[in-house]
Design a protein around this motif. Sequence first.
Motif, short mmCIF file in Angstrom:
data_model
loop_
_atom_site.label_atom_id
_atom_site.label_comp_id
_atom_site.label_asym_id
_atom_site.label_seq_id
_atom_site.Cartn_x
_atom_site.Cartn_y
_atom_site.Cartn_z
N SER A 1 4.14 11.82 5.97
CA SER A 1 4.05 12.47 4.66
C SER A 1 3.56 11.49 3.61
O SER A 1 3.58 10.27 3.79
CB SER A 1 5.42 13.01 4.25
OG SER A 1 6.31 11.93 3.98
N ALA A 2 3.13 12.03 2.48
CA ALA A 2 2.69 11.19 1.36
C ALA A 2 3.82 10.28 0.89
O ALA A 2 3.61 9.09 0.61
CB ALA A 2 2.18 12.06 0.22
N VAL A 3 5.02 10.83 0.81
CA VAL A 3 6.18 10.03 0.36
C VAL A 3 6.42 8.87 1.32
O VAL A 3 6.66 7.73 0.90
CB VAL A 3 7.43 10.92 0.25
CG1 VAL A 3 8.66 10.06 -0.02
CG2 VAL A 3 7.26 11.95 -0.85
N ILE B 1 7.26 3.47 2.72
CA ILE B 1 7.42 2.56 3.87
C ILE B 1 6.18 2.45 4.75
O ILE B 1 6.12 1.61 5.64
CB ILE B 1 8.62 2.98 4.75
CG1 ILE B 1 8.40 4.39 5.32
CG2 ILE B 1 9.91 2.93 3.94
CD1 ILE B 1 9.48 4.83 6.30
N GLY B 2 5.21 3.32 4.52
CA GLY B 2 3.99 3.28 5.33
C GLY B 2 4.12 4.10 6.60
O GLY B 2 5.21 4.49 7.00
N GLY B 3 2.99 4.36 7.22
CA GLY B 3 2.99 5.10 8.48
C GLY B 3 1.69 5.86 8.66
O GLY B 3 1.02 6.21 7.68
N ASN B 4 1.33 6.08 9.91
CA ASN B 4 0.12 6.83 10.25
C ASN B 4 0.48 8.07 11.04
O ASN B 4 1.64 8.26 11.42
CB ASN B 4 -0.84 5.94 11.06
CG ASN B 4 -1.36 4.77 10.26
OD1 ASN B 4 -1.91 4.94 9.18
ND2 ASN B 4 -1.20 3.56 10.79
N ILE C 1 0.60 3.78 -3.08
CA ILE C 1 0.28 4.79 -4.10
C ILE C 1 -1.22 5.05 -4.16
O ILE C 1 -1.68 6.19 -4.10
CB ILE C 1 0.81 4.35 -5.48
CG1 ILE C 1 2.34 4.28 -5.45
CG2 ILE C 1 0.34 5.33 -6.55
CD1 ILE C 1 2.95 3.74 -6.73
N VAL C 2 -2.00 3.98 -4.26
CA VAL C 2 -3.45 4.14 -4.38
C VAL C 2 -4.05 4.68 -3.08
O VAL C 2 -4.85 5.62 -3.09
CB VAL C 2 -4.12 2.80 -4.76
CG1 VAL C 2 -5.65 2.95 -4.75
CG2 VAL C 2 -3.64 2.34 -6.13
N GLY C 3 -3.66 4.09 -1.97
CA GLY C 3 -4.21 4.52 -0.68
C GLY C 3 -3.89 5.97 -0.38
O GLY C 3 -4.73 6.71 0.16
#
Length: 205
Positions: A87-89, A94-97, A131-133
């Motif tokens: 998810s975007a959150v 914490i990041g993730g693909n 946030i930007v990515g």
Amino acid sequence: MKLTGVTVGFEPNADVSWEGIRAYAIAKTIPDHEIASATNTPEAKAYIQNLLQPKIKAGVEQAMVGQLNGPRPVRLDVVVKRFAIASAVQRILIGGNHVMVATATLVDARTGAAIITYPDLVAQVVVGQGIVGTAVQAAIDSAMPQTTTERLIAEYGRSYRTLAGPPGPGGSAAAACGLFRPCHPGTACASNGADRRSRRGRTGV
């Protein structure tokens, strides 16, 4: 070999983090603060998997178009272990693909015997972080002809196709060993195929 169909199932403890969770919550009028607990039930998991299953089936079938056109009828059985859309959150905090993990087994359509199995085959779609990515990724996603879910499934299909694609320059080891064309006695292909069969007790294929 001729692909006659694709079946999709889920492991008993399959981890599915996908928009189907929201669809279930809406269908059952579950408030946001109760979604996490309410969707962790056998009923909710079955509902979500039933929504996702035809999407995976259609995506893998599309990826395999034109790949298996021989006389022997075969079926591809896909059993999902993990399907996660970050998810975007999550990507901000914490990041993730986006990741799909599933076992793919090519099966003789007549006898049901397994021909070759690729356990825990992984596909990943790398996306923007922070946030930007995440904001940039949202703009990219909106311009894409496929949804995020469709892109992840298509990537899984490509991953399988790469492993079990037609023989030729850069072709897979499976293809080179006679899964997609006959092996003739005394050839390196036949020797490799025999070696593969001798390992079935250890690999389960």
